[in-house]
Design a protein around this motif. Structure first.
Motif, PDB file in Angstrom:
ATOM      1  N   HIS A 232     -61.869  32.884   6.940  1.00  0.00           N
ATOM      2  CA  HIS A 232     -62.080  33.735   8.114  1.00  0.00           C
ATOM      3  C   HIS A 232     -60.780  34.458   8.490  1.00  0.00           C
TER       4      HIS A 232
ATOM      5  N   ASN B  58     -69.815  26.159  -0.277  1.00  0.00           N
ATOM      6  CA  ASN B  58     -69.977  27.140   0.804  1.00  0.00           C
ATOM      7  C   ASN B  58     -68.634  27.437   1.481  1.00  0.00           C
TER       8      ASN B  58
ATOM      9  N   TYR C 164     -66.453  25.053   5.353  1.00  0.00           N
ATOM     10  CA  TYR C 164     -67.012  24.477   4.117  1.00  0.00           C
ATOM     11  C   TYR C 164     -67.955  23.329   4.476  1.00  0.00           C
TER      12      TYR C 164
ATOM     13  N   THR D 122     -65.767  29.434   2.945  1.00  0.00           N
ATOM     14  CA  THR D 122     -65.654  30.790   3.509  1.00  0.00           C
ATOM     15  C   THR D 122     -64.361  30.901   4.314  1.00  0.00           C
TER      16      THR D 122
END
Length: 510
Positions: free
Chosen positions: A105, A101, A112, A103
């Motif tokens: 930004h 997971n 994560y 990601t």
């Protein structure tokens, strides 16, 4: 065609100056180039293939070694005698870590979840998971302390429940059952008729919540805008601070997630990291320098103040209620169960704790935690995190299962999570962090030495060439003078001879 050695020497002198200047420039510019490359490669980005893979999948051996404190005299403990334990282990598990997971930004952070799995390694263990061990029963002795201030009638009912479901004060189970869970009729009953009363469902085990789990949602800085913040935690599960403890300082989420740190560490630096399992941030301090397979490292260790109580170390007052120094009360983040964390065998703890339990032998080499880290990159080379789980036990009136147990902080297990860089990753690190910088260093001083030697030799050649040229000029001048003198003598002689002949002819005519 004759070679003008003086001109050639001047050329070599110029080349030597260029080489020496280049070497001197490299002395100052070389480290800057290396540091710049480190900064570019340490930033958390899929573009940095090696460092990103290391961060994402942790492709190095990582193990959890578990040691049980097998209780030798359970019946005597119930009579109020001092507990006697023997260490059993290690039982070693290979730990697999993988981030998912992931990601990125816009504010240069990345989120994560890190998942962990454990696989038993029989070849590295002293026995099998079928080995039988006796330890205190947390369901009984832990719950008894938690119920101590409940009405007496309630305590009697709790005791009756323990008897009904045949739950005694001590457990004799296999290693596998104690680690990953065993069936308990009491747990099943409470979950069925009093849902939510217990923090767990299904089997009860010391590490039942660890396997196939994640450590929460971490958001950390990528270092894109500020390399000094790379890997530092921005938030955990959406929180920028905790609520477990009594002071803002103790509730702070400091440092990294505990796997990598910012580069360019010094001996004055500290290694801070947040541990969800310990429910707090921790800080290690520099101990010594060393090398691992030729790679320079700094060793950081836990200071004695890490688990000191508020009396011995005022900043830790927020972690109280405290007992003796060397114990961290984690009941507030462990469903109020009377659980304490310490170093194994009460290493670095108040010596009085050793008087309450027989069979403990603390030592720094076996029980101290440390991280060996490459200071230039912030990458750990060798890690050993060692912690002990303890249960606070005492006699509780109304609950007969506690017998006449003396008040004691009882060791149950201790574990070591260890990992080290090896194989291809180590080879790549050695090439990048040792060989290439060494080559650059040799090049800088090689250029300086070559330049100086060239200048000295060329200057000597130039001097000799000039000296020889000057000598030839003097010799030619002397020859010319000698020839001129000889010619003058010849002329004077000839003139004298002509004059003499003229005189003789004049006399004859007369």
């Amino acid at each position: 065609m004759a070679v003008n050695k003086a001109k050639v020497a001047v050329g070599f002198i110029a080349a030597g100056v260029v080489a020496a200047v280049l070497g001197i420039v490299l002395v100052f510019v070389g480290p800057v180039i290396i540091d710049d490359q480190i900064v570019k490669n340490i930033v958390i980005s899929p573009k940095n293939e090696l460092s990103y893979t290391m961060w994402k999948d942790v492709p190095v051996p990582f193990f959890m070694s578990v040691y049980f404190f097998n209780v030798l005299n359970p019946q005597e403990i119930l009579k109020g005698e001092k507990p006697m334990v023997e260490e059993r282990g290690p039982y070693v598990y290979r730990k697999r870590i993988q981030k998912d997971n992931i990601t990125f930004h816009p504010n240069d952070t990345v989120s994560y979840r890190e998942y962990r799995q454990y696989f038993f390694e029989p070849s590295m263990s002293v026995g099998n998971e079928s080995d039988v061990v006796t330890i205190p029963n947390m369901l009984v002795l832990g719950a008894s302390v938690m119920m101590e201030k409940m009405p007496f009638a309630v305590r009697l009912m709790i005791s009756a429940s323990f008897k009904t479901f045949k739950e005694g004060p001590f457990l004799t189970k296999t290693v596998g059952e104690l680690m990953w869970g065993y069936d308990s009729e009491l747990v099943d009953f409470l979950n069925k008729y009093f849902p939510g009363m217990l923090p767990l469902s299904g089997k009860f085990g010391l590490f039942a919540e660890f396997n196939n789990s994640n450590t929460g949602l971490f958001t950390i800085f990528t270092g894109q805008d500020d390399i000094s913040k790379v890997h530092d935690v921005d938030s955990w599960n959406g929180l920028t601070e905790l609520s477990y403890w009594r002071t803002p300082q103790c509730n702070m989420i400091n440092g990294t997630a505990g796997q990598m740190w910012p580069p360019f560490l010094t001996k004055e630096s500290t290694l801070s990291f947040y541990s969800p399992d310990a429910c707090r941030s921790m800080e290690l301090v520099y101990q010594r320098s060393g090398k691992m397979n030729g790679i320079p490292l700094y060793r950081f260790v836990a200071p004695k103040t890490m688990f000191a109580n508020g009396t011995d170390y005022a900043p830790n007052e927020g972690f109280c209620p405290c007992r003796q120094s060397g114990l961290l009360n984690v009941s507030t983040c462990r469903h109020n169960s009377p659980v304490f964390i310490s170093h194994p065998h009460f290493y670095n703890a108040d010596p009085v704790l050793l008087d309450y339990v027989m069979g403990l032998h603390p030592s720094e080499s076996e029980h101290g935690l440390f991280i060996d880290i490459h200071p230039q990159t912030g990458v750990p080379l060798n890690v050993s995190i060692r912690l002990q789980l303890n249960l606070y036990m005492k006699r509780v009136t109304g609950i007969t299962e506690t017998g006449k147990i003396s008040e004691v902080v009882m060791p149950m297990i201790w574990f070591e999570e260890s990992g080290y860089i090896d194989g291809p990753v180590l080879s790549t690190f050695y090439t990048s962090l040792v060989v290439l910088p060494a080559v650059m260093e040799y090049m800088q001083y090689g250029f300086i030495a070559l330049g100086l030697v060239t200048i000295i030799i060329a200057a000597a050649v130039y001097y000799r060439a000039k000296k020889r040229s000057s000598g030839n000029t003097i010799q030619v001048s002397t020859v010319a003078e000698n020839v001129g003198a000889s010619n003058k003598e010849l002329v004077d002689g000839f003139q004298g001879h002509v004059t003499q002949e003229k005189s003789i002819m004049s006399i004859s005519e007369r």
